[in-house]
Design a protein around this motif. Structure first.
Motif, PDB file in Angstrom:
ATOM      1  N   ARG A   1       4.820   6.066  -1.970  1.00  0.00           N
ATOM      2  CA  ARG A   1       4.174   4.919  -2.638  1.00  0.00           C
ATOM      3  C   ARG A   1       2.902   5.374  -3.368  1.00  0.00           C
ATOM      4  O   ARG A   1       1.863   4.738  -3.291  1.00  0.00           O
ATOM      5  CB  ARG A   1       3.859   3.828  -1.615  1.00  0.00           C
ATOM      6  CG  ARG A   1       5.109   3.234  -1.033  1.00  0.00           C
ATOM      7  CD  ARG A   1       4.800   2.135  -0.062  1.00  0.00           C
ATOM      8  NE  ARG A   1       6.031   1.718   0.607  1.00  0.00           N
ATOM      9  CZ  ARG A   1       6.104   0.693   1.410  1.00  0.00           C
ATOM     10  NH1 ARG A   1       5.046  -0.034   1.668  1.00  0.00           N
ATOM     11  NH2 ARG A   1       7.252   0.390   1.975  1.00  0.00           N
ATOM     12  N   TRP A   2       3.004   6.451  -4.116  1.00  0.00           N
ATOM     13  CA  TRP A   2       1.840   7.030  -4.797  1.00  0.00           C
ATOM     14  C   TRP A   2       1.237   6.056  -5.791  1.00  0.00           C
ATOM     15  O   TRP A   2       0.033   5.839  -5.805  1.00  0.00           O
ATOM     16  CB  TRP A   2       2.227   8.315  -5.529  1.00  0.00           C
ATOM     17  CG  TRP A   2       3.077   9.225  -4.722  1.00  0.00           C
ATOM     18  CD1 TRP A   2       2.682   9.929  -3.607  1.00  0.00           C
ATOM     19  CD2 TRP A   2       4.451   9.532  -4.920  1.00  0.00           C
ATOM     20  NE1 TRP A   2       3.746  10.656  -3.123  1.00  0.00           N
ATOM     21  CE2 TRP A   2       4.847  10.444  -3.910  1.00  0.00           C
ATOM     22  CE3 TRP A   2       5.396   9.149  -5.858  1.00  0.00           C
ATOM     23  CZ2 TRP A   2       6.125  10.967  -3.818  1.00  0.00           C
ATOM     24  CZ3 TRP A   2       6.678   9.668  -5.768  1.00  0.00           C
ATOM     25  CH2 TRP A   2       7.028  10.559  -4.753  1.00  0.00           C
ATOM     26  N   ASP A   3       2.086   5.483  -6.640  1.00  0.00           N
ATOM     27  CA  ASP A   3       1.592   4.572  -7.665  1.00  0.00           C
ATOM     28  C   ASP A   3       1.011   3.307  -7.038  1.00  0.00           C
ATOM     29  O   ASP A   3      -0.053   2.835  -7.450  1.00  0.00           O
ATOM     30  CB  ASP A   3       2.709   4.204  -8.646  1.00  0.00           C
ATOM     31  CG  ASP A   3       3.191   5.406  -9.453  1.00  0.00           C
ATOM     32  OD1 ASP A   3       2.413   6.369  -9.630  1.00  0.00           O
ATOM     33  OD2 ASP A   3       4.353   5.381  -9.898  1.00  0.00           O
TER      34      ASP A   3
ATOM     35  N   ALA B   1     -10.103   9.593  -6.704  1.00  0.00           N
ATOM     36  CA  ALA B   1      -9.131   9.858  -5.641  1.00  0.00           C
ATOM     37  C   ALA B   1      -7.810  10.259  -6.279  1.00  0.00           C
ATOM     38  O   ALA B   1      -7.568   9.981  -7.450  1.00  0.00           O
ATOM     39  CB  ALA B   1      -8.935   8.608  -4.783  1.00  0.00           C
TER      40      ALA B   1
ATOM     41  N   VAL C   1       2.227  11.571   0.039  1.00  0.00           N
ATOM     42  CA  VAL C   1       2.490  10.689   1.164  1.00  0.00           C
ATOM     43  C   VAL C   1       3.998  10.516   1.376  1.00  0.00           C
ATOM     44  O   VAL C   1       4.775  10.458   0.417  1.00  0.00           O
ATOM     45  CB  VAL C   1       1.763   9.328   0.981  1.00  0.00           C
ATOM     46  CG1 VAL C   1       2.349   8.535  -0.150  1.00  0.00           C
ATOM     47  CG2 VAL C   1       1.754   8.525   2.269  1.00  0.00           C
TER      48      VAL C   1
ATOM     49  N   THR D   1      -3.545  10.195  -5.305  1.00  0.00           N
ATOM     50  CA  THR D   1      -2.526   9.744  -4.367  1.00  0.00           C
ATOM     51  C   THR D   1      -1.269  10.595  -4.433  1.00  0.00           C
ATOM     52  O   THR D   1      -0.382  10.426  -3.612  1.00  0.00           O
ATOM     53  CB  THR D   1      -2.166   8.263  -4.598  1.00  0.00           C
ATOM     54  OG1 THR D   1      -1.656   8.098  -5.920  1.00  0.00           O
ATOM     55  CG2 THR D   1      -3.375   7.375  -4.371  1.00  0.00           C
ATOM     56  N   LEU D   2      -1.216  11.512  -5.411  1.00  0.00           N
ATOM     57  CA  LEU D   2      -0.088  12.436  -5.483  1.00  0.00           C
ATOM     58  C   LEU D   2      -0.507  13.698  -6.231  1.00  0.00           C
ATOM     59  O   LEU D   2      -1.005  13.623  -7.345  1.00  0.00           O
ATOM     60  CB  LEU D   2       1.112  11.808  -6.201  1.00  0.00           C
ATOM     61  CG  LEU D   2       2.335  12.711  -6.407  1.00  0.00           C
ATOM     62  CD1 LEU D   2       2.929  13.126  -5.065  1.00  0.00           C
ATOM     63  CD2 LEU D   2       3.372  12.021  -7.269  1.00  0.00           C
TER      64      LEU D   2
ATOM     65  N   ASN E   1      -0.242   2.955  -4.013  1.00  0.00           N
ATOM     66  CA  ASN E   1      -1.496   3.287  -3.340  1.00  0.00           C
ATOM     67  C   ASN E   1      -2.626   3.438  -4.351  1.00  0.00           C
ATOM     68  O   ASN E   1      -3.749   2.983  -4.118  1.00  0.00           O
ATOM     69  CB  ASN E   1      -1.336   4.552  -2.505  1.00  0.00           C
ATOM     70  CG  ASN E   1      -0.390   4.354  -1.335  1.00  0.00           C
ATOM     71  OD1 ASN E   1      -0.113   3.242  -0.914  1.00  0.00           O
ATOM     72  ND2 ASN E   1       0.130   5.447  -0.818  1.00  0.00           N
ATOM     73  N   ALA E   2      -2.323   4.083  -5.481  1.00  0.00           N
ATOM     74  CA  ALA E   2      -3.336   4.247  -6.524  1.00  0.00           C
ATOM     75  C   ALA E   2      -3.771   2.882  -7.066  1.00  0.00           C
ATOM     76  O   ALA E   2      -4.964   2.646  -7.289  1.00  0.00           O
ATOM     77  CB  ALA E   2      -2.806   5.136  -7.646  1.00  0.00           C
TER      78      ALA E   2
ATOM     79  N   VAL F   1      -1.392  16.481  -2.011  1.00  0.00           N
ATOM     80  CA  VAL F   1      -1.382  15.049  -1.706  1.00  0.00           C
ATOM     81  C   VAL F   1       0.025  14.549  -1.993  1.00  0.00           C
ATOM     82  O   VAL F   1       0.484  14.597  -3.131  1.00  0.00           O
ATOM     83  CB  VAL F   1      -2.396  14.286  -2.595  1.00  0.00           C
ATOM     84  CG1 VAL F   1      -2.401  12.813  -2.249  1.00  0.00           C
ATOM     85  CG2 VAL F   1      -3.793  14.879  -2.465  1.00  0.00           C
TER      86      VAL F   1
ATOM     87  N   ILE G   1      -6.099   1.271  -4.442  1.00  0.00           N
ATOM     88  CA  ILE G   1      -7.427   1.899  -4.418  1.00  0.00           C
ATOM     89  C   ILE G   1      -8.228   1.505  -5.653  1.00  0.00           C
ATOM     90  O   ILE G   1      -9.398   1.119  -5.559  1.00  0.00           O
ATOM     91  CB  ILE G   1      -7.301   3.431  -4.298  1.00  0.00           C
ATOM     92  CG1 ILE G   1      -6.693   3.813  -2.944  1.00  0.00           C
ATOM     93  CG2 ILE G   1      -8.663   4.111  -4.494  1.00  0.00           C
ATOM     94  CD1 ILE G   1      -6.218   5.263  -2.869  1.00  0.00           C
TER      95      ILE G   1
END
Length: 120
Positions: free
Chosen positions: A81-83, A65, A77, A67-68, A85-86, A75, A89
């Motif tokens: 909060r990319w880090d 996946a 968001v 997240t950025l 969210n990663a 991608v 996940i």
């Protein structure tokens, strides 16, 4: 789900099936920023190597996946909060099976009764 509607055995089985069907773990967060995917924050089956690999020098088949990806803007968001969210996940791959196993263990200790939703 709340205290009035506990997780049923059937719902728990669905969660467990989803976890078992997913790509095996562990999963890791990788920063793969390069000219092809600026600021790529990815969840990968391969751990960060510290070698700063950039496309095409990393195996794209390990990416589960992202997240950025800012450029091209695929991608990104809004809350940035990319880090975080990663991390969620990647952690979920290990955490969900452990949580499901813990629920099964606790239910066995309590006598194994199915948790049926409350009428309401």
């Amino acid at each position: 789900m709340d205290a009035l509607n506990p997780l049923t055995d059937e719902e728990l089985a669905v969660i467990e099936e989803r976890a078992e069907a997913a790509t095996p773990g562990p999963w890791h967060v990788r920063q793969l920023d390069d000219g092809h995917a600026m600021s790529l924050v990815a969840v990968s089956t391969a751990a960060e190597t510290g070698l700063g690999e950039r496309w095409p020098d990393f195996d794209h088949r390990t990416i589960v996946a992202a997240t950025l990806v800012q450029q091209p803007r695929y991608v990104d968001v809004a809350d940035e909060r990319w880090d975080e969210n990663a991390q969620l996940i990647a952690g979920a791959r290990q955490d969900i099976p452990r949580l499901v196993a813990e629920i099964h263990r606790l239910r066995r200790l309590l006598g194994g009764a199915d948790q049926e939703p409350a009428d309401g």
